[in-house]
Write a protein that holds these residues in place. Sequence first.
Motif, PDB file in Angstrom:
ATOM      1  N   UNK A 182       2.195   1.671 -11.728  1.00 43.44           N
ATOM      2  CA  UNK A 182       1.665   2.374 -10.773  1.00 43.44           C
ATOM      3  C   UNK A 182       0.012   2.480 -10.568  1.00 43.44           C
ATOM      4  N   UNK A 183      -0.437   2.135 -11.875  1.00 47.44           N
ATOM      5  CA  UNK A 183      -2.081   2.126 -11.726  1.00 47.44           C
ATOM      6  C   UNK A 183      -2.380   0.317 -11.537  1.00 47.44           C
ATOM      7  N   UNK A 184      -1.505  -0.449 -11.416  1.00 52.95           N
ATOM      8  CA  UNK A 184      -1.575  -1.748 -11.257  1.00 52.95           C
ATOM      9  C   UNK A 184      -1.629  -2.171  -9.986  1.00 52.95           C
ATOM     10  N   UNK A 185      -2.849  -2.862  -9.516  1.00 59.92           N
ATOM     11  CA  UNK A 185      -2.969  -3.139  -8.046  1.00 59.92           C
ATOM     12  C   UNK A 185      -1.935  -4.189  -7.418  1.00 59.92           C
ATOM     13  N   UNK A 186      -1.557  -4.853  -8.316  1.00 61.48           N
ATOM     14  CA  UNK A 186      -0.568  -6.173  -7.978  1.00 61.48           C
ATOM     15  C   UNK A 186       0.678  -5.295  -7.605  1.00 61.48           C
ATOM     16  N   UNK A 187       1.340  -4.317  -8.338  1.00 58.86           N
ATOM     17  CA  UNK A 187       2.111  -3.686  -7.962  1.00 58.86           C
ATOM     18  C   UNK A 187       2.316  -2.673  -6.842  1.00 58.86           C
ATOM     19  N   UNK A 188       1.037  -2.108  -6.638  1.00 54.82           N
ATOM     20  CA  UNK A 188       0.743  -1.287  -5.661  1.00 54.82           C
ATOM     21  C   UNK A 188       0.708  -1.939  -4.193  1.00 54.82           C
ATOM     22  N   UNK A 189       0.251  -3.265  -4.420  1.00 56.79           N
ATOM     23  CA  UNK A 189       0.350  -4.079  -2.976  1.00 56.79           C
ATOM     24  C   UNK A 189       1.813  -4.293  -2.563  1.00 56.79           C
ATOM     25  N   UNK A 190       2.655  -4.554  -3.307  1.00 59.10           N
ATOM     26  CA  UNK A 190       4.037  -4.828  -3.121  1.00 59.10           C
ATOM     27  C   UNK A 190       4.571  -3.568  -2.643  1.00 59.10           C
ATOM     28  N   UNK A 191       4.379  -2.556  -3.350  1.00 56.67           N
ATOM     29  CA  UNK A 191       5.025  -1.252  -2.815  1.00 56.67           C
ATOM     30  C   UNK A 191       4.486  -0.833  -1.596  1.00 56.67           C
ATOM     31  N   UNK A 192       3.210  -0.965  -1.317  1.00 55.62           N
ATOM     32  CA  UNK A 192       2.542  -0.395  -0.002  1.00 55.62           C
ATOM     33  C   UNK A 192       2.754  -1.161   0.962  1.00 55.62           C
ATOM     34  N   UNK A 193       3.020  -2.578   0.598  1.00 52.22           N
ATOM     35  CA  UNK A 193       3.365  -3.348   1.826  1.00 52.22           C
ATOM     36  C   UNK A 193       4.842  -3.330   2.383  1.00 52.22           C
ATOM     37  N   UNK A 194       5.923  -3.004   1.472  1.00 44.87           N
ATOM     38  CA  UNK A 194       7.209  -3.321   1.840  1.00 44.87           C
ATOM     39  C   UNK A 194       7.951  -2.113   1.878  1.00 44.87           C
ATOM     40  N   UNK A 195       7.460  -0.926   1.305  1.00 42.22           N
ATOM     41  CA  UNK A 195       8.246   0.425   1.061  1.00 42.22           C
ATOM     42  C   UNK A 195       7.348   1.425   1.140  1.00 42.22           C
ATOM     43  N   UNK A 196       8.089   2.796   1.460  1.00 33.88           N
ATOM     44  CA  UNK A 196       7.306   3.997   1.447  1.00 33.88           C
ATOM     45  C   UNK A 196       7.655   4.614   0.021  1.00 33.88           C
TER      46      UNK A 196
END
Length: 788
Positions: free
Chosen positions: A103-117
């Motif tokens: 959750x502090x990782x930008x790559x993970x955050x990008x995927x989460x923010x793009x496709x999920x709430x």
Amino acid sequence: MKEYLFLTLLSLFCVLPCFLSNASAMGDENAQPEQGPRPATAGRNHLGETTSPYLLQHQYNPVHWYSWGEEAFEAARDQDKLIFLSIGYSTCYWCHVMERECFENQEVADWLNKDFIAVKVDREERPDIDEIYMTALQLITRGRGGWPISLFLEPNDLKPVWGATYLSKPDFINFMKTIQAKWVTDKKVILDRAELVANAVISRLTSLQAPVPLTSDVVTNGVSALLSRFDSDLGGFSGRPKFPMPIYSDFLMSAGWDIPQVHKAVKKTLDSMLMGGMYDQVGGGFHRYSTDAKWLVPHFEKMLYDNGQLVSTYAKAYELTGDPSFAKVIEETLSYVDRELSAPDGGFFSAQDAETNHLEGETYLWRESQIRETLEAAGMEDEIDFILSVYGVNTGTNFQDPHHPEEPPTNVLYFTNHPEKLASKNKMSYEAFRARVDAINLALLKVRDTRDQPLTDDKIITAWNGIMIAGYAHAGKIMQNEVWVDRATKAANFILSEMKLSNGKLLRTWRNGKGGTEAFLIDYASLIRGLLAIYDANRNQKMLDAAIVLYDKARALFYVDGEGWYDTEKGKSDLFVRTRALSDGAIPAATSFILGDLIALSEATNEARFLTDAIATVDSESQLINSQPLAAVVATMHLNTLFGSHPEKFNLTWEPSLGDTSMVRMTCENVSLQVAKGESVTFNVTLQMAKGWHVNSNNPVSEFTVPLAFKSLDDNVTLKIDWPESELMTSAGEKVAVFGGSVSIPITATANANANGMVTIMASWQSCNESTCLEREDTRVPCAIIVE
């Protein structure tokens, strides 16, 4: 049967799990959607205004977290996105690990923010959400569970699709890519699966149980089952990991203390826990659980609810045994709570973290050189060898951080033997030994307090405060310490003044002057238990009155006639099921607590309505108690209390033992009854005969037998008895009319104008079996008539 069908369908319905597994094996080029992750769109993290320390820990994550609520649900529905639900709590070690890795990782955050709430939930603030989705997770994973919970939900009804616990960054990204691809290409598969999982959850959490008869065999079976689990070498009732489970010791002390094996099991378990590293030997208080079978290496978080329950358990054990080591544990644990978990306004904080600086237990661990340096600096050089031996440090290290093998091995401090034996080994009295160890601990704690400390979760939870309030009150009463009872009262007054709304409802949580969500049944039940413990300790009428008011509110909110108690209020739109969990865990089920409250309220007030509700509560969970008495062990313990105080409610037969002086047990619905001068009052007296025994009726036919009779010892109060029909039998060679089994006898007492004060009613009978009759018995009826 319905749940079995659901589970069978789940096992067959493997399209999505197989798809996910195959995607994981195929590699990124086959698993990811057509488009790669886009940079996070303009937005903000929504957690900064919450009251939860756990959620606030995530407020600066690049993930666009929402808290649980309509804002998140509307966003998911409007954007046609799956919800990613993460449930944890502030002192959860693996929650911290997943935050750092994902959750502090930008790559993970990008995927989460793009496709999920993305939605974050503190399980301690919302135990209802946790209960529902942990059940779903265990169904999905065939029984595995834990925190953090990582689940994907469909957006319309919030039904779960797929889940896991901790996920590493590569696994998490892969699963996000795969499930999003499935959502885009075959949404029906996901929605069908969500419906299937949800139906299984509903079946498990809401199934109504038809009442079944309960006998004392249930309690006997529970005691036997628990003794069969007992680890006679190391104490406790399981292998590794070992949880304290104070409710098991409570049950044994309540239901089986006259059994020698129970003495041994309880004493061995409580001794082993206080000697081991799961107990903080330097600072007091218990850690969460032992990672091994010998109570040595703990999982280092400290929870308020564990320590509150354990104080009550050790207090009961001290009352039964007088063991000074139990008293010492109580004193040290309450000293720890006063020092580290007490809020300035009167409540109690929730917990302390397991890690410091990302290292498990760093604050609590000691190397030999550190102990030497500390005692030398304190001018206690002569105590070094003594304490190294007492705490097992002279035999080498016993802890290696499993998550950080590069860290040097070190020591969890523990007693190498029982304190009384260590005192004898060192040719000291127990008191002198404890005083010597206390002085050394004081020096060690002073240095330990200068280290970086674990995070304290400073939210105040009503249910957990109720548990600790009861702990202080129980210990205060048994050990005659008014300061502890006063501390319990201070916390109770804080909850009643700061966490009770104008409409009479309680709040679940409070932090820094700001209230959280409304309370659940467990909060009412636990706080009522604490209030009644204070009342039992000092007869503070205010506490009893508050308990009655809260019970009436809880009944209005959570009870359904013919069904029983629910954990949540009716009509909560953010939940797809209204839960009614009956099984006890680290915290007893709310229904178990409320049953104990009802028994205590019945005894304290003599109001029949509380006993009526208690029997209805037993009926609502009687199937579980009958089939798995240890699953609802606290309810089974309270059932045993009802067997003793109100056997007439269960039509029990009982076998006489050597300790029984009478073959008859007599009970009343009400211990005390008021009647005005010139008026009448009616009450029921129940006689329960031992198996194979009876009493002669009021008109036994034979002139050589003693009839059953009731008499007022005040001539100004007369009795009219509505005698039930007797049966004719041959006893000792004579035909005689008798009452056998259980008989309830209505008695009307009438007071004339000269009557005044308390009136004693006496009963007389003769007990017989088929071959002999005992001497006449004269016994006071266990209810008094008070003429006003």
